[in-house]
Write an enzyme that holds these catalytic residues in place. Structure first.
Site, PDB file in Angstrom:
ATOM      1  N   GLU A  87       0.761  -1.141  -0.013  1.00 24.16           N
ATOM      2  CA  GLU A  87       0.076  -0.079   0.048  1.00 24.16           C
ATOM      3  C   GLU A  87       0.846   1.234  -0.013  1.00 24.16           C
ATOM      4  OE1 GLU A  87      -4.420  -0.436   2.060  1.00 24.16           O
ATOM      5  OE2 GLU A  87      -2.629  -0.932   3.217  1.00 24.16           O
ATOM      6  N   SER A 104      12.752   7.169  14.676  1.00 23.87           N
ATOM      7  CA  SER A 104      11.651   6.676  15.394  1.00 23.87           C
ATOM      8  C   SER A 104      12.217   6.499  16.987  1.00 23.87           C
ATOM      9  CB  SER A 104      11.106   5.217  14.956  1.00 23.87           C
ATOM     10  OG  SER A 104      10.643   5.549  13.618  1.00 23.87           O
ATOM     11  N   LEU A 105      11.917   7.400  17.783  1.00 24.95           N
ATOM     12  CA  LEU A 105      12.784   7.503  18.915  1.00 24.95           C
ATOM     13  C   LEU A 105      11.760   6.699  19.893  1.00 24.95           C
ATOM     14  CD1 LEU A 105      15.336   8.155  20.617  1.00 24.95           C
ATOM     15  CD2 LEU A 105      14.221  10.312  21.234  1.00 24.95           C
ATOM     16  N   HIS A 106      10.603   7.399  20.214  1.00 25.42           N
ATOM     17  CA  HIS A 106       9.601   6.809  21.049  1.00 25.42           C
ATOM     18  C   HIS A 106       9.688   6.701  22.453  1.00 25.42           C
ATOM     19  CE1 HIS A 106       7.653   6.577  17.278  1.00 25.42           C
ATOM     20  NE2 HIS A 106       8.440   5.075  16.780  1.00 25.42           N
ATOM     21  N   ASN A 162      -1.911   4.954  16.866  1.00 27.81           N
ATOM     22  CA  ASN A 162      -3.058   4.429  16.339  1.00 27.81           C
ATOM     23  C   ASN A 162      -3.018   3.006  16.552  1.00 27.81           C
ATOM     24  OD1 ASN A 162      -3.790   6.718  14.396  1.00 27.81           O
ATOM     25  ND2 ASN A 162      -1.922   6.391  13.957  1.00 27.81           N
ATOM     26  N   GLU A 216      11.825  -1.604   7.225  1.00 21.89           N
ATOM     27  CA  GLU A 216      12.674  -0.763   7.739  1.00 21.89           C
ATOM     28  C   GLU A 216      13.926  -0.392   6.671  1.00 21.89           C
ATOM     29  OE1 GLU A 216      14.309   0.898  10.337  1.00 21.89           O
ATOM     30  OE2 GLU A 216      15.648   1.314   8.992  1.00 21.89           O
ATOM     31  N   CYS A 273       3.576   8.517   1.059  1.00 25.14           N
ATOM     32  CA  CYS A 273       4.501   7.575   2.022  1.00 25.14           C
ATOM     33  C   CYS A 273       4.583   6.213   1.444  1.00 25.14           C
ATOM     34  CB  CYS A 273       3.370   7.345   3.197  1.00 25.14           C
ATOM     35  SG  CYS A 273       4.052   6.274   4.256  1.00 25.14           S
ATOM     36  N   CYS A 292      -0.381   2.968   6.672  1.00 26.91           N
ATOM     37  CA  CYS A 292       1.114   2.213   6.403  1.00 26.91           C
ATOM     38  C   CYS A 292       1.174   0.714   7.323  1.00 26.91           C
ATOM     39  CB  CYS A 292       2.120   3.185   6.930  1.00 26.91           C
ATOM     40  SG  CYS A 292       2.776   3.850   5.352  1.00 26.91           S
ATOM     41  N   SER A 295      12.970   7.372   7.399  1.00 27.23           N
ATOM     42  CA  SER A 295      12.594   7.108   8.800  1.00 27.23           C
ATOM     43  C   SER A 295      13.348   5.801   8.973  1.00 27.23           C
ATOM     44  CB  SER A 295      11.125   7.041   8.749  1.00 27.23           C
ATOM     45  OG  SER A 295      11.032   6.904  10.344  1.00 27.23           O
ATOM     46  N   CYS A 301       3.475  -1.298  16.639  1.00 26.22           N
ATOM     47  CA  CYS A 301       3.641  -1.103  15.174  1.00 26.22           C
ATOM     48  C   CYS A 301       2.908  -2.433  14.791  1.00 26.22           C
ATOM     49  CB  CYS A 301       4.959  -1.048  14.629  1.00 26.22           C
ATOM     50  SG  CYS A 301       4.890  -1.086  12.886  1.00 26.22           S
ATOM     51  N   CYS A 335       8.812  -3.617  16.773  1.00 25.24           N
ATOM     52  CA  CYS A 335       8.341  -2.494  17.698  1.00 25.24           C
ATOM     53  C   CYS A 335       7.028  -3.139  18.288  1.00 25.24           C
ATOM     54  CB  CYS A 335       8.296  -1.280  16.864  1.00 25.24           C
ATOM     55  SG  CYS A 335      10.055  -0.945  16.359  1.00 25.24           S
ATOM     56  N   CYS A 379       8.547  -6.862   8.364  1.00 23.94           N
ATOM     57  CA  CYS A 379       9.647  -6.283   8.859  1.00 23.94           C
ATOM     58  C   CYS A 379      10.307  -7.094   9.865  1.00 23.94           C
ATOM     59  CB  CYS A 379       9.071  -5.174   9.652  1.00 23.94           C
ATOM     60  SG  CYS A 379      10.282  -3.951  10.296  1.00 23.94           S
TER      61      CYS A 379
HETATM   62  N1  SAH Z   1      10.664   1.288   9.926  1.00 25.88           N
HETATM   63  C1  SAH Z   1      10.853   2.690   9.814  1.00 25.88           C
HETATM   64  C2  SAH Z   1       9.837   3.215   9.099  1.00 25.88           C
HETATM   65  C3  SAH Z   1       8.287   2.822   8.909  1.00 25.88           C
HETATM   66  S1  SAH Z   1       7.363   3.170  10.524  1.00 25.88           S
HETATM   67  C4  SAH Z   1      10.659   3.246  11.463  1.00 25.88           C
HETATM   68  O1  SAH Z   1      10.489   2.340  12.156  1.00 25.88           O
HETATM   69  O2  SAH Z   1      10.954   4.518  11.520  1.00 25.88           O
HETATM   70  C5  SAH Z   1       6.879   4.926  10.253  1.00 25.88           C
HETATM   71  C6  SAH Z   1       6.432   5.408  11.737  1.00 25.88           C
HETATM   72  O3  SAH Z   1       5.230   5.090  12.501  1.00 25.88           O
HETATM   73  C7  SAH Z   1       7.482   5.200  12.601  1.00 25.88           C
HETATM   74  O4  SAH Z   1       7.814   6.182  13.338  1.00 25.88           O
HETATM   75  C8  SAH Z   1       7.015   4.108  13.626  1.00 25.88           C
HETATM   76  O5  SAH Z   1       7.437   4.137  14.850  1.00 25.88           O
HETATM   77  C9  SAH Z   1       5.255   4.713  13.658  1.00 25.88           C
HETATM   78  N2  SAH Z   1       4.309   3.912  13.979  1.00 25.88           N
HETATM   79  C10 SAH Z   1       4.394   2.518  13.711  1.00 25.88           C
HETATM   80  N3  SAH Z   1       3.109   2.017  14.391  1.00 25.88           N
HETATM   81  C11 SAH Z   1       2.380   2.989  14.730  1.00 25.88           C
HETATM   82  C12 SAH Z   1       1.087   3.369  15.336  1.00 25.88           C
HETATM   83  N4  SAH Z   1       0.206   2.087  15.947  1.00 25.88           N
HETATM   84  N5  SAH Z   1       0.778   4.405  15.708  1.00 25.88           N
HETATM   85  C13 SAH Z   1       1.301   5.491  15.470  1.00 25.88           C
HETATM   86  N6  SAH Z   1       2.582   5.421  14.948  1.00 25.88           N
HETATM   87  C14 SAH Z   1       3.240   4.252  14.623  1.00 25.88           C
HETATM   88 FE1  SF4 Z   2       9.466  -2.023  11.621  1.00 28.12          FE
HETATM   89 FE2  SF4 Z   2       9.357   0.410  11.897  1.00 28.12          FE
HETATM   90 FE3  SF4 Z   2       7.251  -1.053  12.544  1.00 28.12          FE
HETATM   91 FE4  SF4 Z   2       9.450  -1.054  13.878  1.00 28.12          FE
HETATM   92  S1  SF4 Z   2       8.003   0.845  13.806  1.00 28.12           S
HETATM   93  S2  SF4 Z   2       8.354  -2.854  13.544  1.00 28.12           S
HETATM   94  S3  SF4 Z   2      10.976  -0.956  12.386  1.00 28.12           S
HETATM   95  S4  SF4 Z   2       7.953  -0.787  10.303  1.00 28.12           S
END
Ligand code: SAH
Ligand code: SF4
Length: 415
Positions: free
Chosen positions: A127, A265-267, A342, A212, A140, A385, A243, A154, A151, A147
């Site tokens: 997508e 993606s620090l979080h 989300n 990633e 995007c 995404c 990212s 995600c 995380c 992946c």
């Molecule tokens: N793998 C890479 C790029 C794709 S994810 C990365 O992790 O940076 C793009 C962004 O969406 C990242 O910052 C990820 O942490 C965030 N993300 C993933 N799942 C999410 C969710 N359920 N709600 C909000 N952001 C989310």
């Molecule tokens: Fe993969 Fe990015 Fe999702 Fe982490 S946040 S599982 S690196 S797509």
């Protein structure tokens, strides 16, 4: 007050407009999209074009393919007719099969592409989402199907890696978006037919779809260098953001070899929590990650690094976390994207309360960092995404409907 206004109440009730798009039938011929200039010239030589002509022909083709967006060799008027016939016999510029195109009421669009198997395996579905804003249009793009990382917040992280996307497949996401949005001039050789940046629909791209990107470095690099080539798709590198979850060895290479903008993606603000929610942290802890950011090639106040921070209720959203965040980022030209979490079926978190997100944003902002809160977009078409699934692992429609957009963080990147 740094945050943009956001209305979380009515977006789910919007009606979606879904349309089945004519699919291009993939042929057996070799697709020329995704080859760099040298490979394109070498491919022409293999096809019997004399070596001394090959570079010039490659240049002409490049312009037809990436500048004008042509798919038909017979329309390439500055190429001799017999050569056009030869090209048509051996090669193709077909787009991938587009299973679906959806348009949200807020202008967001989502495409579902199917790419053929590479070697053994099944076709894969990917997508791609387009998000228009008043001053830009952001696409995007995905880099992998699934992946390898896990995380915990995600949805993509729950799916095993199916495979890396090829440079062709990464670029196709941009090219079909341009086709569908009318972003290619499609002119014949008269004039340069260039669409100035200000008149384009896709002004920015973000590698924030599935996967990633730094674990598929070579293909991502190739695709982004083609996307930023001035005689072709011509996207400025300042409008391309990659990212990463923190693949430290790939960060300097991204700056040196691609030269695009970086998002991290620090979080979390301490290793204990980050080890848990972004497990790659066990391999590359926060201090190493931030060192790589401090020395990111090209970083400056005009080219800041974006730090993505997903707001998880009771997990990482306290004012203490905000304080720690500010302390950690000291000295790094940075902006912070606060992403409302989300949820997805089976997810273990809740999104922070709105008031808490605002307090967090205000604190960070008062300490000198831009800290926009990302508005979820395209919720009515589930422009998320994070739910990209291969054929075998596709979610049931019902599940998909329960998933909120993960595109909250996509908008607002680059210049
Ligand atoms: N793998 C890479 C790029 C794709 S994810 C990365 O992790 O940076 C793009 C962004 O969406 C990242 O910052 C990820 O942490 C965030 N993300 C993933 N799942 C999410 C969710 N359920 N709600 C909000 N952001 C989310
Ligand atoms: Fe993969 Fe990015 Fe999702 Fe982490 S946040 S599982 S690196 S797509």
């Amino acid at each position: 007050m740094s945050s943009i206004s956001i209305d979380l109440t009515n977006s789910d009730t919007r009606t979606a407009l879904s349309e089945r798009v004519n699919s291009y039938v993939s042929s057996e011929k070799r697709n020329l999209i995704g080859l760099d200039r040298q490979e394109l010239a070498a491919t022409l030589v293999e096809a019997g074009i004399p070596e001394k002509q090959a570079r010039m022909r490659a240049s002409q083709l490049w312009q037809w393919i990436y500048w004008y967006g042509h798919t038909d060799f017979s329309a390439m008027s500055n190429i001799a007719k017999p050569l056009r016939v030869l090209l048509d016999e051996k090669f193709t510029l077909d787009r991938p099969e587009t299973l679906e195109e959806q348009k949200s009421e807020d202008g967001t669009r989502k495409w579902l592409f199917r790419f053929p198997p590479r070697g053994a395996g099944n076709p894969v579905e990917v997508e791609t989402v387009y998000i228009p804003e008043s001053d830009r249009g952001t696409l995007c793009i995905s880099s992998q199907v699934g992946c390898t990382l896990t995380c915990t917040f995600c949805h993509t992280g729950t799916q095993k890696l199916v495979r890396n996307l090829t440079a062709e497949e990464i670029l196709m996401q941009l090219i079909v978006a341009r086709d569908r949005l009318g972003d290619f001039p499609h002119k014949d050789a008269q004039g340069d037919g260039f669409i100035p940046e200000g008149d384009r629909k896709v002004t920015n791209i973000v590698m924030m779809g599935m996967g990633e990107p730094l674990y598929n470095f070579e293909n991502v690099k190739k695709a982004l260098l083609i996307a930023s080539d001035n005689e072709g798709l011509s996207l400025s590198k300042r409008r391309i953001t990659l990212s990463t979850s923190g693949v430290v060895p790939g960060i300097a290479r991204t700056g040196d070899e691609i030269g695009c903008m970086l998002a991290i993606s620090l979080h979390a603000t301490n290793d204990t929590l980050r080890d848990e929610i972004v497990p790659i942290n066990k391999k590359y802890p926060i201090s190493q990650l931030l060192n790589a950011c401090r020395t990111y090639p090209g970083v400056s106040n005009a080219r800041r690094i974006t730090f993505e921070y997903v707001m998880l209720k009771g997990v990482n959203d306290s004012l203490q976390d905000a304080k720690e965040l500010v302390r950690l980022l000291k000295g790094i030209p940075a902006k912070i994207n606060l992403i409302p979490f989300n949820p997805w079926p089976g997810s273990q978190y809740e999104c922070s309360d709105w008031g808490q997100i605002e307090k967090f944003a205000d604190f960070v902002n008062a300490n000198g960092y831009a800290s926009p809160i990302r508005t979820p977009r395209g919720r009515d078409i589930l422009a998320a995404c994070g739910q990209l699934k291969s054929e075998s692992e596709r979610l049931r429609i019902k599940d998909r409907e329960a998933i909120n957009a993960m595109h909250a963080m996509v908008a607002g990147h680059g210049e």
